[in-house]
Design an enzyme around this catalytic site. Structure first.
Site, PDB file in Angstrom:
ATOM      1  CG  ASP A 150       2.653   6.699  -2.833  1.00 33.28           C
ATOM      2  OD1 ASP A 150       2.415   7.183  -1.718  1.00 33.28           O
ATOM      3  OD2 ASP A 150       3.526   5.836  -3.031  1.00 33.28           O
ATOM      4  CD  GLU A 167       6.868  10.839   2.302  1.00 33.72           C
ATOM      5  OE1 GLU A 167       7.933  10.289   1.950  1.00 33.72           O
ATOM      6  OE2 GLU A 167       5.997  10.232   2.949  1.00 33.72           O
TER       7      GLU A 167
HETATM    8  O1  FUB Z   1       5.111   4.715  -1.433  1.00 32.73           O
HETATM    9  C1  FUB Z   1       6.423   4.945  -0.988  1.00 32.73           C
HETATM   10  C2  FUB Z   1       6.537   6.266  -0.301  1.00 32.73           C
HETATM   11  O2  FUB Z   1       5.616   6.351   0.764  1.00 32.73           O
HETATM   12  C3  FUB Z   1       6.213   7.463  -1.162  1.00 32.73           C
HETATM   13  O3  FUB Z   1       7.228   7.803  -2.050  1.00 32.73           O
HETATM   14  C4  FUB Z   1       5.966   8.463  -0.100  1.00 32.73           C
HETATM   15  O4  FUB Z   1       5.380   9.645  -0.548  1.00 32.73           O
HETATM   16  C5  FUB Z   1       5.112   7.679   0.865  1.00 32.73           C
HETATM   17  O5  FUB Z   1       3.768   7.674   0.493  1.00 32.73           O
END
Ligand code: FUB
Length: 323
Positions: A15, A222
């Site tokens: 991320d 997301e």
């Molecule tokens: O790293 C945890 C979660 O996985 C993140 O919040 C999402 O965007 C995905 O990458």
């Protein structure tokens, strides 16, 4: 560092939110931990506890791990799962903006500040009131206004919020309804109070119609990110279930945006997550995959590669394992 190679290999990182501060590149990643918790749709396997800030003097130099910048034991409101963070600079201070579950198990977004972009960061006692869900991205516009984009489906709980209320039984919109977009809210210069009511981001197709929830190749899942080139705002994100990084553009930071195409084809591992930053007149995509762990979804590594724009402002799609 070489393009498309893990920036560090001594810890697992994911991320990446990249920024250029004082001419250096700083990367704010999640810190993935190795454990044997079973996976689930709620993302229980992503059980992170702290943040390390990475930095590079230039893209040719080694990537440095600046050590632990913040641990959840020092954040009074957090119970678990410190997920994807971002960082903003404002008026001489650096603000780490991060999501985590509060004591009731709801994802919220918090802030910690420092005089140094590498930390350590001192957290606020409570989360930013009015926030929920995950994956915060802070964008400071040329006029000095600050925008917070946030939210993620499934484990990130985005679809369970309506009108500021959490409903554990609420599910994603039906396939023929508009997609569940992330929230956008203006945030004050102190980065600890929203400046207005959060609104939902809209993404339209080429005919001006809302992208639908059933359009899994294009709908939001997301990983929001905002960058601006000239007078055009580029909002990019992950489609989750179909594993693409895609984007839309607008002449306003709050949209609505028009879908323009793919940035990155699927990487090794279930998740895909990114940031886009300009450095010395070129644009770069920072992203992650699970190559370093041999494909374990929750053990990821951050990488970067150059991003190329066409003359009309569209982005050339990157195939992550082809030159
Ligand atoms: O790293 C945890 C979660 O996985 C993140 O919040 C999402 O965007 C995905 O990458």
């Amino acid at each position: 560092m070489s393009e498309r190679k893990p920036l560090v290999t001594h810890i697992y990182t994911a991320d990446p939110s990249a920024h250029v501060f004082d001419g250096k590149i700083y990367i704010y990643p999640s810190h993935d931990l190795d454990h044997d918790i079973p996976d689930s749709k709620e993302g229980n396997v992503y059980m992170m506890e702290d943040y390390h800030v990475l930095s590079m003097d230039s893209l040719d130099s080694e990537c440095k791990d600046n050590g632990e910048a913040l641990h959840m034991k020092d954040v009074p409101w957090v119970s678990k799962q410190m997920w994807a963070p971002d960082c903003a600079y404002k008026n001489g201070k650096y603000y780490l903006i991060f999501p985590a579950r509060d004591k009731e198990g709801l994802f919220r977004i918090g802030m910690a500040q420092s005089d140094d972009p590498a930390g350590p960061f001192t957290p606020e006692a409570d989360y930013i009131k009015g926030t929920c869900s995950i994956d915060p991205c802070i964008f400071v516009d040329d006029d000095g206004r600050n925008y917070l984009y946030y939210g993620g489906l499934w484990g990130g709980q985005l679809e369970k919020w309506k009108d500021g209320v959490f409903d554990p039984d609420r599910s994603e919109p039906a396939a023929d309804e508009p997609m569940c977009g992330p929230f956008i809210a203006e945030i004050k210069d102190n980065m600890k109070e929203l400046a207005g009511e959060p609104m939902k981001l809209r993404m339209l197709d080429e005919n001006g119609k809302d992208i639908l929830a059933g359009d899994e190749d294009r709908r939001y899942f997301e990983d929001p990110w905002m960058h601006k080139m000239g007078d055009t705002y580029y909002f990019s994100y992950s489609t989750g279930t179909t594993h693409y990084l895609v984007y839309g553009t607008s002449k306003s930071p709050t949209g609505p945006f028009t879908y323009r195409g793919r940035i990155l084809e699927p990487v090794i591992g279930w998740t895909t997550h990114h940031s886009i930053v300009e450095y010395n007149g070129k644009w770069y995509l920072f992203y992650h995959d699970s190559e370093l762990s041999g494909g374990v979804d929750h053990l990821r590594c951050v990488k970067y590669t150059e991003l190329h724009f066409n003359a009309d402002g569209t982005i050339q799609t990157i195939k992550p394992y082809e030159e």
